[in-house]
Enzyme design. Sequence first.
Site, PDB file in Angstrom:
ATOM      1  N   CYS A  49       0.835  -1.206   0.000  1.00  0.00           N
ATOM      2  CA  CYS A  49       0.000   0.000   0.000  1.00  0.00           C
ATOM      3  C   CYS A  49       0.868   1.253   0.000  1.00  0.00           C
ATOM      4  O   CYS A  49       1.710   1.426   0.889  1.00  0.00           O
ATOM      5  CB  CYS A  49      -0.918  -0.003   1.225  1.00  0.00           C
ATOM      6  SG  CYS A  49      -1.821   1.558   1.467  1.00  0.00           S
ATOM      7  N   CYS A  52       0.525   3.356   3.485  1.00  0.00           N
ATOM      8  CA  CYS A  52       0.900   2.838   4.798  1.00  0.00           C
ATOM      9  C   CYS A  52       2.235   3.427   5.260  1.00  0.00           C
ATOM     10  O   CYS A  52       3.093   3.776   4.445  1.00  0.00           O
ATOM     11  CB  CYS A  52       1.003   1.315   4.761  1.00  0.00           C
ATOM     12  SG  CYS A  52      -0.593   0.457   4.914  1.00  0.00           S
ATOM     13  N   HIS A 114      -4.114   0.404   8.160  1.00  0.00           N
ATOM     14  CA  HIS A 114      -4.632   0.167   6.823  1.00  0.00           C
ATOM     15  C   HIS A 114      -6.083  -0.305   6.842  1.00  0.00           C
ATOM     16  O   HIS A 114      -6.830  -0.084   5.888  1.00  0.00           O
ATOM     17  CB  HIS A 114      -3.735  -0.883   6.135  1.00  0.00           C
ATOM     18  CG  HIS A 114      -4.103  -1.201   4.721  1.00  0.00           C
ATOM     19  ND1 HIS A 114      -3.805  -0.378   3.669  1.00  0.00           N
ATOM     20  CD2 HIS A 114      -4.768  -2.268   4.193  1.00  0.00           C
ATOM     21  CE1 HIS A 114      -4.238  -0.919   2.541  1.00  0.00           C
ATOM     22  NE2 HIS A 114      -4.830  -2.065   2.827  1.00  0.00           N
ATOM     23  N   ASN A 152     -13.568  10.020  -0.607  1.00  0.00           N
ATOM     24  CA  ASN A 152     -14.263   8.986  -1.375  1.00  0.00           C
ATOM     25  C   ASN A 152     -13.990   7.663  -0.688  1.00  0.00           C
ATOM     26  O   ASN A 152     -12.850   7.200  -0.654  1.00  0.00           O
ATOM     27  CB  ASN A 152     -13.756   8.930  -2.815  1.00  0.00           C
ATOM     28  CG  ASN A 152     -14.057  10.201  -3.581  1.00  0.00           C
ATOM     29  OD1 ASN A 152     -15.142  10.753  -3.463  1.00  0.00           O
ATOM     30  ND2 ASN A 152     -13.096  10.672  -4.359  1.00  0.00           N
ATOM     31  N   SER A 160      -9.317   4.265  -5.145  1.00  0.00           N
ATOM     32  CA  SER A 160      -8.340   3.292  -5.650  1.00  0.00           C
ATOM     33  C   SER A 160      -7.505   2.667  -4.548  1.00  0.00           C
ATOM     34  O   SER A 160      -6.789   1.691  -4.795  1.00  0.00           O
ATOM     35  CB  SER A 160      -7.415   3.964  -6.675  1.00  0.00           C
ATOM     36  OG  SER A 160      -6.723   5.047  -6.075  1.00  0.00           O
ATOM     37  N   HIS A 163      -6.783   2.024   2.026  1.00  0.00           N
ATOM     38  CA  HIS A 163      -6.265   2.685   3.222  1.00  0.00           C
ATOM     39  C   HIS A 163      -7.107   3.936   3.485  1.00  0.00           C
ATOM     40  O   HIS A 163      -7.307   4.764   2.589  1.00  0.00           O
ATOM     41  CB  HIS A 163      -4.801   3.075   3.026  1.00  0.00           C
ATOM     42  CG  HIS A 163      -4.118   3.478   4.294  1.00  0.00           C
ATOM     43  ND1 HIS A 163      -3.130   2.721   4.891  1.00  0.00           N
ATOM     44  CD2 HIS A 163      -4.286   4.550   5.107  1.00  0.00           C
ATOM     45  CE1 HIS A 163      -2.718   3.315   5.994  1.00  0.00           C
ATOM     46  NE2 HIS A 163      -3.424   4.443   6.148  1.00  0.00           N
ATOM     47  N   HIS A 165      -8.390   7.370   3.826  1.00  0.00           N
ATOM     48  CA  HIS A 165      -7.777   8.656   3.513  1.00  0.00           C
ATOM     49  C   HIS A 165      -8.786   9.571   2.838  1.00  0.00           C
ATOM     50  O   HIS A 165      -9.834   9.143   2.360  1.00  0.00           O
ATOM     51  CB  HIS A 165      -6.566   8.480   2.600  1.00  0.00           C
ATOM     52  CG  HIS A 165      -6.919   8.066   1.190  1.00  0.00           C
ATOM     53  ND1 HIS A 165      -7.311   6.781   0.871  1.00  0.00           N
ATOM     54  CD2 HIS A 165      -6.960   8.776   0.024  1.00  0.00           C
ATOM     55  CE1 HIS A 165      -7.571   6.712  -0.423  1.00  0.00           C
ATOM     56  NE2 HIS A 165      -7.365   7.902  -0.967  1.00  0.00           N
ATOM     57  N   GLN A 167      -8.897  13.807   0.794  1.00  0.00           N
ATOM     58  CA  GLN A 167      -8.095  14.725  -0.003  1.00  0.00           C
ATOM     59  C   GLN A 167      -8.468  16.172   0.292  1.00  0.00           C
ATOM     60  O   GLN A 167      -9.534  16.453   0.836  1.00  0.00           O
ATOM     61  CB  GLN A 167      -8.288  14.443  -1.498  1.00  0.00           C
ATOM     62  CG  GLN A 167      -7.877  13.041  -1.931  1.00  0.00           C
ATOM     63  CD  GLN A 167      -7.965  12.858  -3.435  1.00  0.00           C
ATOM     64  OE1 GLN A 167      -7.342  13.604  -4.203  1.00  0.00           O
ATOM     65  NE2 GLN A 167      -8.732  11.878  -3.868  1.00  0.00           N
TER      66      GLN A 167
END
Length: 349
Positions: A49, A52, A114, A152, A160, A163, A165, A167
Amino acid sequence: MSQFEFTHRRKNPLTGNWVLVSPHRNNRPWLGATEKSAPSNLPEHDETCPLCPGNQRANDTHNPEYDKTFVFTNDFGALTPHVAEQAAQLETNPLFEIEAATGECRVICFSPKHNKTLPELPANEIKDVVDTWKQHYVELSAQYACVHIFENKGAVMGCSQPHPHGQVWAHSHLSTEIQLEQASQHQYQQTHGSNLLADYVKREIADGERVVYQNDHWLVVVPFWAAWPFETLLVSKDDVRHFGQLTEAQSTALADAIKVLTTRYDNVFNCSFPYSMGWHCAPSDLDDDSHWRMHAHFYPPLLRSATVKKHMVGYEMLAESQRDLSPETAAKILKNASDVHYTEGNQHD
């Protein structure tokens, strides 16, 4: 039964858009496509990943061994901070309008783990995420008029990387959605002499039917004009217009509201509930932003189960949004979902 169980349209006062509500269609047979459920056996650390701790990303940069949130400039950002040379040669034409766009894109890893999404994090770690949002909003809004903080969640929403996250995209122009909300909120204040979302919060609390959760500072509601099946609006009860104004108490209460909402989402279908969510704050270049109220939109696509989603196609793309599940029914389902994550205890209170 709700008073709205008949075919009708509802207007979104923030954008001016309409949504067609058709409650009678919710029980129709489904033979369409289904989605794969999100994997439930992810490791705490995945060596492959790029998000990570300690791992290598696509640009040969190695992540630090972070233990809280971690932010980095998006390796494949949609915006760049500098204008290309050819932008100076752009011609103006009413049929072919174009303008240069500058800005920055950052990635925020919510946790080093993760396999832990927001509802699976303790409230204090969600508070770390809120504080990180605030920090980067304040920094970027000093340079850019429009700062979008969003997440998202889930492959079905185009994410995609599993993990956890989000933006941050910041740019000098106002995005289309912010332009619409700016115009609508300003016009409402000019016409009625009050704040649109402040009035809306009061009306929803008084009515109660669409309220999913509230604490001292935040309200979670399935908005009257919701287009997505389990869409929610997370809005400040206080006169807060952007992240830079959040107090410690408001930030802590926001972490609590996010924890409850996302946990209830997961408990609706006992799955990692996908969604796109994003914060709308007052543009930083306004002389007067008193018509604004800080809020977040959650747009989850799931409709009937963990594998059946709402497709915005056909009529939705070519006419206007349409929904089968009424906002009142969706609010009742979310309100009745447990605050204890389905992976930790009983599914219901």
